[in-house]
Design a protein around this motif. Structure first.
Motif, mmCIF file in Angstrom:
data_model
loop_
_atom_site.group_PDB
_atom_site.id
_atom_site.type_symbol
_atom_site.label_atom_id
_atom_site.label_comp_id
_atom_site.label_asym_id
_atom_site.label_seq_id
_atom_site.Cartn_x
_atom_site.Cartn_y
_atom_site.Cartn_z
ATOM 1 N N LEU A 387 0.837 -1.206 0.000
ATOM 2 C CA LEU A 387 0.000 0.000 0.000
ATOM 3 C C LEU A 387 0.871 1.255 0.000
ATOM 4 O O LEU A 387 0.533 2.259 -0.641
ATOM 5 C CB LEU A 387 -0.923 -0.007 1.219
ATOM 6 N N GLY A 388 1.993 1.206 0.717
ATOM 7 C CA GLY A 388 2.916 2.339 0.670
ATOM 8 C C GLY A 388 3.471 2.569 -0.719
ATOM 9 O O GLY A 388 3.614 3.717 -1.165
ATOM 10 N N VAL A 389 3.790 1.478 -1.435
ATOM 11 C CA VAL A 389 4.265 1.609 -2.821
ATOM 12 C C VAL A 389 3.189 2.238 -3.693
ATOM 13 O O VAL A 389 3.478 3.096 -4.546
ATOM 14 C CB VAL A 389 4.686 0.229 -3.366
ATOM 15 N N VAL A 390 1.925 1.827 -3.497
ATOM 16 C CA VAL A 390 0.825 2.403 -4.279
ATOM 17 C C VAL A 390 0.725 3.909 -4.027
ATOM 18 O O VAL A 390 0.513 4.699 -4.965
ATOM 19 C CB VAL A 390 -0.496 1.697 -3.932
ATOM 20 N N ILE A 391 0.893 4.329 -2.788
ATOM 21 C CA ILE A 391 0.821 5.758 -2.479
ATOM 22 C C ILE A 391 1.968 6.513 -3.150
ATOM 23 O O ILE A 391 1.785 7.619 -3.678
ATOM 24 C CB ILE A 391 0.839 5.955 -0.950
ATOM 25 N N VAL A 392 3.152 5.911 -3.168
ATOM 26 C CA VAL A 392 4.279 6.537 -3.874
ATOM 27 C C VAL A 392 3.965 6.660 -5.359
ATOM 28 O O VAL A 392 4.260 7.697 -5.996
ATOM 29 C CB VAL A 392 5.565 5.723 -3.646
ATOM 30 N N LEU A 393 3.354 5.653 -5.946
ATOM 31 C CA LEU A 393 2.978 5.723 -7.358
ATOM 32 C C LEU A 393 1.942 6.816 -7.606
ATOM 33 O O LEU A 393 1.980 7.487 -8.643
ATOM 34 C CB LEU A 393 2.431 4.368 -7.813
ATOM 35 N N ILE A 394 1.022 7.001 -6.668
ATOM 36 C CA ILE A 394 0.026 8.072 -6.813
ATOM 37 C C ILE A 394 0.708 9.439 -6.774
ATOM 38 O O ILE A 394 0.366 10.349 -7.545
ATOM 39 C CB ILE A 394 -1.043 7.947 -5.711
ATOM 40 N N ILE A 395 1.687 9.580 -5.878
ATOM 41 C CA ILE A 395 2.429 10.853 -5.832
ATOM 42 C C ILE A 395 3.143 11.087 -7.164
ATOM 43 O O ILE A 395 3.121 12.202 -7.713
ATOM 44 C CB ILE A 395 3.434 10.825 -4.663
ATOM 45 N N ALA A 396 3.784 10.045 -7.700
ATOM 46 C CA ALA A 396 4.472 10.193 -8.981
ATOM 47 C C ALA A 396 3.490 10.516 -10.104
ATOM 48 O O ALA A 396 3.806 11.300 -11.011
ATOM 49 C CB ALA A 396 5.246 8.908 -9.308
ATOM 50 N N ALA A 397 2.295 9.920 -10.047
ATOM 51 C CA ALA A 397 1.290 10.214 -11.079
ATOM 52 C C ALA A 397 0.841 11.669 -11.016
ATOM 53 O O ALA A 397 0.545 12.285 -12.048
ATOM 54 C CB ALA A 397 0.087 9.282 -10.910
ATOM 55 N N GLY A 398 0.782 12.232 -9.801
ATOM 56 C CA GLY A 398 0.417 13.645 -9.682
ATOM 57 C C GLY A 398 1.464 14.566 -10.272
ATOM 58 O O GLY A 398 1.151 15.677 -10.699
ATOM 59 N N VAL A 399 2.714 14.101 -10.337
ATOM 60 C CA VAL A 399 3.794 14.929 -10.878
ATOM 61 C C VAL A 399 3.974 14.714 -12.372
ATOM 62 O O VAL A 399 4.126 15.672 -13.143
ATOM 63 C CB VAL A 399 5.116 14.633 -10.126
ATOM 64 N N PHE A 400 3.947 13.444 -12.802
ATOM 65 C CA PHE A 400 4.291 13.112 -14.189
ATOM 66 C C PHE A 400 3.091 12.732 -15.057
ATOM 67 O O PHE A 400 3.269 12.463 -16.239
ATOM 68 C CB PHE A 400 5.290 11.951 -14.211
ATOM 69 N N TRP A 404 -0.134 5.996 -16.922
ATOM 70 C CA TRP A 404 0.527 4.723 -16.650
ATOM 71 C C TRP A 404 0.169 4.142 -15.288
ATOM 72 O O TRP A 404 0.589 3.029 -14.952
ATOM 73 C CB TRP A 404 2.043 4.920 -16.697
ATOM 74 N N LEU A 405 -0.602 4.864 -14.459
ATOM 75 C CA LEU A 405 -0.826 4.464 -13.075
ATOM 76 C C LEU A 405 -1.515 3.102 -12.936
ATOM 77 O O LEU A 405 -1.064 2.270 -12.126
ATOM 78 C CB LEU A 405 -1.618 5.546 -12.334
ATOM 79 N N PRO A 406 -2.617 2.799 -13.659
ATOM 80 C CA PRO A 406 -3.253 1.475 -13.472
ATOM 81 C C PRO A 406 -2.296 0.314 -13.733
ATOM 82 O O PRO A 406 -2.241 -0.647 -12.949
ATOM 83 C CB PRO A 406 -4.414 1.501 -14.477
ATOM 84 N N ARG A 407 -1.522 0.410 -14.816
ATOM 85 C CA ARG A 407 -0.602 -0.687 -15.127
ATOM 86 C C ARG A 407 0.537 -0.750 -14.109
ATOM 87 O O ARG A 407 1.004 -1.844 -13.755
ATOM 88 C CB ARG A 407 -0.056 -0.513 -16.537
ATOM 89 N N ALA A 408 0.990 0.407 -13.621
ATOM 90 C CA ALA A 408 2.059 0.406 -12.631
ATOM 91 C C ALA A 408 1.591 -0.225 -11.321
ATOM 92 O O ALA A 408 2.351 -0.955 -10.663
ATOM 93 C CB ALA A 408 2.552 1.833 -12.388
ATOM 94 N N VAL A 409 0.353 0.053 -10.922
ATOM 95 C CA VAL A 409 -0.174 -0.548 -9.691
ATOM 96 C C VAL A 409 -0.256 -2.064 -9.841
ATOM 97 O O VAL A 409 0.110 -2.823 -8.931
ATOM 98 C CB VAL A 409 -1.551 0.058 -9.351
ATOM 99 N N MET A 410 -0.743 -2.540 -10.997
ATOM 100 C CA MET A 410 -0.820 -3.985 -11.209
ATOM 101 C C MET A 410 0.570 -4.613 -11.254
ATOM 102 O O MET A 410 0.795 -5.708 -10.730
ATOM 103 C CB MET A 410 -1.574 -4.277 -12.505
ATOM 104 N N ALA A 411 1.521 -3.924 -11.887
ATOM 105 C CA ALA A 411 2.888 -4.448 -11.929
ATOM 106 C C ALA A 411 3.482 -4.526 -10.527
ATOM 107 O O ALA A 411 4.178 -5.501 -10.184
ATOM 108 C CB ALA A 411 3.758 -3.568 -12.826
ATOM 109 N N SER A 412 3.208 -3.528 -9.691
ATOM 110 C CA SER A 412 3.719 -3.564 -8.318
ATOM 111 C C SER A 412 3.084 -4.702 -7.525
ATOM 112 O O SER A 412 3.754 -5.344 -6.697
ATOM 113 C CB SER A 412 3.466 -2.224 -7.628
ATOM 114 N N ALA A 413 1.797 -4.962 -7.766
ATOM 115 C CA ALA A 413 1.137 -6.077 -7.079
ATOM 116 C C ALA A 413 1.759 -7.411 -7.484
ATOM 117 O O ALA A 413 2.052 -8.268 -6.639
ATOM 118 C CB ALA A 413 -0.363 -6.072 -7.376
ATOM 119 N N GLY A 414 1.969 -7.601 -8.794
ATOM 120 C CA GLY A 414 2.601 -8.834 -9.251
ATOM 121 C C GLY A 414 4.011 -8.989 -8.717
ATOM 122 O O GLY A 414 4.412 -10.089 -8.305
#
Length: 524
Positions: A387-400, A404-414
């Motif tokens: 969940l912490g990784v997902v929050i970091v990805l959300i922060i990155a999505a707000g900047v960049f 790519w966020l849905p696929r990045a979240v699924m990749a992090s889960a896998g």
């Protein structure tokens, strides 16, 4: 009175017309939606796809009847080949994300071949299905990522029908080309069986090698083998059907919510940020100060203090993600000023939530230090870290940007599930508890009875009679299983059998009972 009746009838007629118009629009939308999901029909099935599907079913019938191990990965390879041939026949070419999903799915199937523990292997198989669905359907939006696995359920019956149509077409129009292949395969199998039996009877060493490689199939397990064959064929055909004519889940759109005013949207989130900041201030003063600081400030032992709040903090992290999703749906979006407001408020909430994640992990560290590591504690800490990784990805999505966020979240889960399986949770639990015994002299032999064979290498380092008592439950389970062929045996199972064969369990039942080996035990 007559005018009133006329107005009432006119109003009812208007309402009926509007209702009919709404129903017609809804029906048209549903028709357009279903048509948009599958824009084209699949091309006729290729002979290579049929052969690969049959190979997948045959391997599943021969190798999976004795357990899930390397056989699952071997059975999946022809299914991947069937999907690849079908995709190429339909004109689809692999893209970078498709390769990521495909390689990730196969990598996750390595976990059952390495680990004997059921729960990380089950998670790995489920994650492999999810990543495989993304590879087949090529989804990139949130609806597509979440709905893609459902497409496999739809592809199973349509894949069988698609294969049957291809078989009928070949039987009527191209039988002369197919029949020689069938005859050649039959003759080849007959030759292998006859000469293999002759060589096995002529040489005992060759018979041993052949017996270890060739599956032992008996009449009694025939129904199970048939069911596995059908399952393997259906799964391979479903993958090929989805690859040849995938449902376009990305075309399912979710209408954005009605934007709220900046005050109406931001005020609740600002108050929530202030609450998070106050909580974190207390955590920085108490929890991160160390073991002695916790007892001094709260009057509680660190483990008691940690147990009070870990689950609440885990749920707080989950609910924060829900709040962020709803806030983005209703966020004001009229101009650059609104976008800066959204980024500032939600960015602050994400950063504060990361500190809450660190606080939850720190609490679990206190608890493990006092009571040892268990499967449950490994799983919930892994969940919190993801969940912490997902929050970091959300922060990155707000900047960049968030494309790519849905696929990045699924990749992090896998990747999280794969890392958990490769690290061997049961091995980690045993390693941690053996180290705890070395440092503190504390050990819970009852809990070790529920672990899998993955824990044997670490438990083997305990002194006798603790070693034999710790391994007693695992040893009994392996004895009940009997001999397992190579394709159904994980690496963890093989290593455990070798260790127990070289150094058998020696302690008596009475000795282990006196050490508390057989008392009831709860992970809590």
């Amino acid at each position: 009175m007559a005018q009133h009746v006329e107005r009432q009838r006119y109003w009812e007629a208007q309402q009926a017309a509007r209702q009919a118009e709404r129903l017609a629009r809804k029906r048209a939308r549903s028709i357009d939606w279903s048509a948009a999901l599958r824009p084209v029909e699949p091309v006729p099935i290729r002979t290579e796809t049929l052969i690969a599907a049959l190979a997948s079913g045959l391997i599943a019938a021969l190798l999976l009847g004795d357990g899930v191990g390397p056989g699952l990965l071997i059975a999946a390879v022809p299914a991947v080949a069937a999907a690849y041939v079908a995709a190429r026949a339909a004109g689809r070419r692999p893209r970078p994300w498709t390769l990521v999903w495909g390689v990730g799915s196969l990598a996750l199937l390595v976990v059952p071949a390495l680990r004997e523990s059921a729960w990380p292997s089950t998670l790995a198989i489920l994650a492999a299905i999810g990543l495989g669905a993304l590879a087949l359907f090529g989804s990139r939006t949130w609806p597509g990522v979440l709905l893609s696995p459902l497409g496999l359920l739809e592809a199973a019956p349509t894949g069988v029908r698609w294969a049957w149509q291809g078989v009928r077409a070949r039987r009527t129009g191209n039988a002369r080309n197919v029949w020689p292949v069938v005859k050649a395969a039959g003759v080849g199998i007959a030759l292998l069986v006859v000469f293999g039996a002759l060589f096995a009877s002529a040489d005992a060493a060759f018979a041993d090698v052949l017996g270890g490689v060739v599956p032992d199939v008996s009449v009694s397990d025939g129904p199970v083998r048939v069911a596995l064959f059908v399952l393997g064929v259906v799964v391979a055909l479903a993958a090929a059907r989805a690859a040849g004519a995938p449902l376009r889940w990305d075309r399912v759109t979710v209408a954005p919510g009605t934007p709220r005013s900046p005050v109406e949207w931001a005020l609740p989130l600002v108050l929530l940020n202030l609450l998070f900041a106050g909580f974190i201030g207390v955590q920085l003063a108490v929890l991160f100060g160390g073991y002695g600081n916790v007892k001094e400030r709260t009057g509680l032992l660190p483990a008691e203090y940690a147990r009070q709040g870990f689950w609440q903090l885990l749920w707080a992290t989950v609910l924060t993600l829900v709040v962020i999703a709803l806030a983005l749906r209703w966020a004001p979006r009229s101009g650059p000023r609104d976008r800066r407001l959204v980024r500032g408020v939600l960015g602050a909430l994400c950063l504060l939530t990361l500190v809450v994640v660190a606080s939850a992990v720190r609490r679990m560290d206190f608890y493990v230090h006092a009571f040892g590591l268990t499967r449950l504690r490994v799983s919930v800490v892994t969940m919190e870290l993801w969940l912490g990784v997902v929050i970091v990805l959300i922060i990155a999505a707000g900047v960049f940007g968030a494309r790519w966020l849905p696929r990045a979240v699924m990749a992090s889960a896998g990747a999280t599930v794969l890392a958990l399986g490769l690290l061997s949770p049961d091995g980690m639990v045993a390693e941690s508890n053996v180290g705890r015994y070395t440092e503190q002299g504390k050990i819970d032999l009852a809990y070790f009875q529920s672990l899998s064979a993955d824990a044997v290498p670490a438990l083997d380092r305990l002194p006798e009679p603790l070693r034999s008592c710790a391994l007693r439950g695992i040893n009994d389970d392996l004895a009940d299983e009997g001999e397992v062929p190579w394709y159904g045996m994980s690496l963890g199972d093989r290593r455990a059998r070798e260790i127990l064969r070289e150094r058998p369990v020696k302690a008596s039942f009475e000795t282990c009972a006196g050490l508390g080996t057989f008392r009831s035990r709860s992970e809590y």
